[in-house]
Design a protein around this motif. Structure first.
Motif, short mmCIF file in Angstrom:
data_model
loop_
_atom_site.label_atom_id
_atom_site.label_comp_id
_atom_site.label_asym_id
_atom_site.label_seq_id
_atom_site.Cartn_x
_atom_site.Cartn_y
_atom_site.Cartn_z
N VAL A 24 8.36 23.45 -22.70
CA VAL A 24 6.99 23.16 -22.27
C VAL A 24 6.59 24.23 -21.27
CG1 VAL A 24 5.41 21.42 -21.39
CG2 VAL A 24 7.51 20.70 -22.52
N GLU A 25 5.48 24.90 -21.53
CA GLU A 25 5.03 26.00 -20.68
C GLU A 25 4.34 25.47 -19.42
OE1 GLU A 25 5.79 29.13 -21.30
OE2 GLU A 25 6.84 28.43 -23.10
N PRO A 26 4.32 26.26 -18.34
CA PRO A 26 3.62 25.83 -17.12
C PRO A 26 2.15 25.51 -17.40
CG PRO A 26 4.96 27.77 -16.69
CD PRO A 26 4.99 27.56 -18.17
N GLY A 27 1.69 24.38 -16.87
CA GLY A 27 0.29 23.98 -17.03
C GLY A 27 -0.03 23.32 -18.35
N GLU A 28 0.97 23.11 -19.20
CA GLU A 28 0.74 22.53 -20.52
C GLU A 28 0.87 21.01 -20.45
OE1 GLU A 28 1.87 24.38 -24.79
OE2 GLU A 28 3.58 23.70 -23.63
N ILE A 29 0.04 20.31 -21.24
CA ILE A 29 0.20 18.87 -21.44
C ILE A 29 0.78 18.68 -22.84
CG2 ILE A 29 -0.92 16.61 -21.51
CD1 ILE A 29 -3.15 17.69 -19.80
N MET A 30 2.01 18.19 -22.90
CA MET A 30 2.70 18.05 -24.18
C MET A 30 2.80 16.58 -24.57
SD MET A 30 6.62 18.70 -25.29
CE MET A 30 6.93 16.94 -25.16
N GLY A 31 2.37 16.27 -25.78
CA GLY A 31 2.51 14.92 -26.32
C GLY A 31 3.84 14.79 -27.02
N ILE A 174 -5.06 11.66 -16.56
CA ILE A 174 -4.05 12.61 -17.04
C ILE A 174 -4.66 13.99 -17.24
CG2 ILE A 174 -2.54 13.16 -19.01
CD1 ILE A 174 -2.04 10.11 -19.26
N ARG A 175 -5.90 14.03 -17.76
CA ARG A 175 -6.59 15.32 -17.91
C ARG A 175 -6.75 16.02 -16.56
NH1 ARG A 175 -10.58 12.62 -21.07
NH2 ARG A 175 -10.23 12.83 -23.31
N VAL A 176 -7.13 15.25 -15.54
CA VAL A 176 -7.31 15.82 -14.20
C VAL A 176 -5.98 16.34 -13.66
CG1 VAL A 176 -7.91 15.27 -11.81
CG2 VAL A 176 -9.34 14.42 -13.67
N LEU A 177 -4.92 15.53 -13.81
CA LEU A 177 -3.60 15.92 -13.30
C LEU A 177 -3.09 17.16 -14.03
CD1 LEU A 177 -1.93 12.41 -13.00
CD2 LEU A 177 -2.80 13.84 -11.15
N GLY A 178 -3.47 17.33 -15.30
CA GLY A 178 -3.04 18.47 -16.09
C GLY A 178 -3.57 19.79 -15.57
N GLN A 179 -4.55 19.76 -14.69
CA GLN A 179 -5.08 21.00 -14.12
C GLN A 179 -4.14 21.61 -13.09
OE1 GLN A 179 -8.94 19.96 -12.56
NE2 GLN A 179 -9.71 19.24 -14.54
N LYS A 180 -3.23 20.77 -12.54
CA LYS A 180 -2.33 21.25 -11.50
C LYS A 180 -0.85 21.01 -11.81
CE LYS A 180 -5.62 20.73 -7.67
NZ LYS A 180 -5.85 20.11 -6.34
N HIS A 181 -0.57 20.30 -12.89
CA HIS A 181 0.81 19.94 -13.20
C HIS A 181 1.13 20.23 -14.67
CE1 HIS A 181 1.26 17.53 -9.43
NE2 HIS A 181 -0.02 17.29 -9.63
N THR A 182 2.41 20.43 -14.95
CA THR A 182 2.91 20.43 -16.32
C THR A 182 3.26 18.99 -16.66
OG1 THR A 182 3.81 22.65 -16.06
CG2 THR A 182 4.69 21.32 -17.86
N ILE A 183 2.79 18.49 -17.82
CA ILE A 183 2.93 17.07 -18.13
C ILE A 183 3.56 16.85 -19.50
CG2 ILE A 183 1.66 14.91 -18.52
CD1 ILE A 183 -0.46 15.88 -16.58
N ILE A 184 4.51 15.91 -19.56
CA ILE A 184 5.01 15.38 -20.83
C ILE A 184 4.49 13.96 -20.94
CG2 ILE A 184 7.02 14.67 -22.17
CD1 ILE A 184 8.57 16.94 -21.02
N LEU A 185 3.79 13.67 -22.02
CA LEU A 185 3.20 12.36 -22.25
C LEU A 185 3.83 11.74 -23.50
CD1 LEU A 185 1.05 10.14 -21.79
CD2 LEU A 185 -0.54 11.56 -23.11
N SER A 186 4.63 10.72 -23.30
CA SER A 186 5.23 10.00 -24.42
C SER A 186 4.39 8.75 -24.70
CB SER A 186 6.67 9.59 -24.08
OG SER A 186 7.21 8.76 -25.08
N THR A 187 3.92 8.61 -25.93
CA THR A 187 3.03 7.50 -26.24
C THR A 187 3.03 7.18 -27.73
OG1 THR A 187 0.72 6.74 -26.14
CG2 THR A 187 1.07 9.09 -26.49
N HIS A 188 2.63 5.95 -28.06
CA HIS A 188 2.43 5.56 -29.46
C HIS A 188 0.97 5.67 -29.86
CE1 HIS A 188 6.39 3.52 -28.97
NE2 HIS A 188 6.48 3.79 -30.26
N ILE A 189 0.08 5.91 -28.88
CA ILE A 189 -1.35 5.92 -29.15
C ILE A 189 -1.76 7.33 -29.56
CG2 ILE A 189 -3.64 5.42 -28.23
CD1 ILE A 189 -2.29 3.53 -26.23
N LEU A 190 -1.88 7.55 -30.88
CA LEU A 190 -2.09 8.89 -31.39
C LEU A 190 -3.42 9.52 -30.96
CD1 LEU A 190 -0.57 8.45 -34.96
CD2 LEU A 190 0.54 9.15 -32.85
N PRO A 191 -4.55 8.79 -30.96
CA PRO A 191 -5.79 9.41 -30.47
C PRO A 191 -5.69 9.89 -29.03
CG PRO A 191 -6.28 7.40 -31.68
CD PRO A 191 -4.79 7.44 -31.50
N GLU A 192 -4.85 9.22 -28.25
CA GLU A 192 -4.65 9.62 -26.86
C GLU A 192 -4.02 11.02 -26.79
OE1 GLU A 192 -1.63 7.56 -24.00
OE2 GLU A 192 -3.53 6.47 -23.95
#
Length: 323
Positions: A24-31, A174-192
């Motif tokens: 996961v690259e810096p600043g990326e939000i990964m599902g 999560i979108r707001v936090l993604g501006q300053k953090h690298t995020i891994i988001l594990s979820t079952h909600i596909l549209p999310e």
């Protein structure tokens, strides 16, 4: 920022995680997607130091979680599926407790207040956590993950049990936090995932089955592209032109949509964009106006089901080959 290399975890005869590699690259939000029992939570528990790996390694900001767990954990803010809350504490007491537990050295009250402002829980700061709504409890869980300003945030099913309004609020957060953090988001909600993630990693039966930028996932799963074109002109003449366009695999007549146009389903060859050649061919004909063109892309749900189904078929085929 995050590197997972040939990660494997075995429980008895069960390979919960099987040679998984991704970054996961810096600043990326990964599902991080997968059906129940796919190995998502096991992978995240290894990454956050709750479990050890059978083989392979995880690095956070260059720090190996096994070799230097304390330093690696300083880089991570983790929200597990069940937020680690103490229901008899107030929000203030709990976040001060987390602050001390993490050994944070930032100005305490100011730092905690800043995190409360980010997740919008300032109005319940002095309330007992057990009396809060599910949505507020989830926000308190996110606030504890933010204490210490870790560069990496890992959220495991952060919107489970929330109502639609609360889901939208957490998604926006999560979108707001993604501006300053690298995020891994594990979820079952596909549209999310589709709404907030830059990259999607899919795991099934412990194996990695997809690792693509969100916008590239459709092409990676289904190389051909299907278009619906509305074209004015004699059906026989239009079909002849369409079938001679370079890269066109097939053309089917869908029928009339307007009084003077016919709709056609056009499928391209793999990895071929036929939109420009299609336009030029119709323009060259001189009497076949193109009055509508839309793509028929797979939904994220379709992609997920296809990836998981193909992975299961491949697994059955492998077992059959061994027998």
């Amino acid at each position: 920022m995050i590197e997972i290399n040939e990660l494997t975890k075995v429980f008895g005869a069960n390979r919960a995680v099987d040679n998984v590699t991704f970054s996961v690259e810096p600043g990326e939000i990964m599902g991080f997607l997968g059906p129940n029992g796919a190995g998502k939570s096991t992978t995240l528990n290894i990454l956050t130091g709750y479990l050890s790996a059978t083989s392979g390694n995880c690095k956070v900001n260059g720090v190996d979680i096994l070799e230097n767990p304390i330093e690696a954990k300083r880089q991570i803010g983790f929200l597990p599926e069940q937020p680690p809350l103490y229901m008899d504490m107030t929000v203030k007491e709990y976040l001060r407790f987390v602050y001390d537990l993490k050994g944070c050295r930032l100005p305490r009250d100011q730092h905690i207040r800043e995190k409360c402002d980010v997740v919008k829980i300032g109005d319940v700061y002095d309330r007992i956590i057990g009396n809060l709504s599910k949505g507020y409890k989830q926000r308190v869980g996110i606030a504890q993950a933010l204490i210490g300003d870790p560069p990496v945030l890992i959220f495991d099913e952060p919107t489970v049990g929330l109502d639609p309004k609360q889901i939208i609020e957490i998604r926006n957060l999560i979108r707001v936090l993604g501006q300053k953090h690298t995020i891994i988001l594990s979820t079952h909600i596909l549209p999310e995932v589709q709404a907030v993630c830059d990259r999607i990693v899919v795991i099934n039966k412990g194996k990695l089955v997809a690792n693509e930028k969100t916008e590239n996932l459709v092409t990676a799963v289904d190389g051909s592209r299907k278009l619906i074109a509305k074209i004015v002109g004699r059906e026989e003449d239009v079909l002849k032109v369409l079938r001679n366009v370079p890269g066109v695999k097939s053309v089917d007549v869908l029928g009339k949509r307007d009084t003077d146009s016919v709709s056609y389903l056009i499928e391209s060859e793999d990895r071929v964009d036929i939109r420009k050649p299609l336009f030029y061919a119709l323009s060259a004909s001189g009497n076949m106006p193109l009055i509508g063109l839309e793509g028929m892309e797979l939904s994220l749900e379709d992609i997920f089901i296809r990836l998981v189904s193909e992975n299961r078929k491949a697994a059955r085929g492998t077992k059959g080959g061994k027998s």
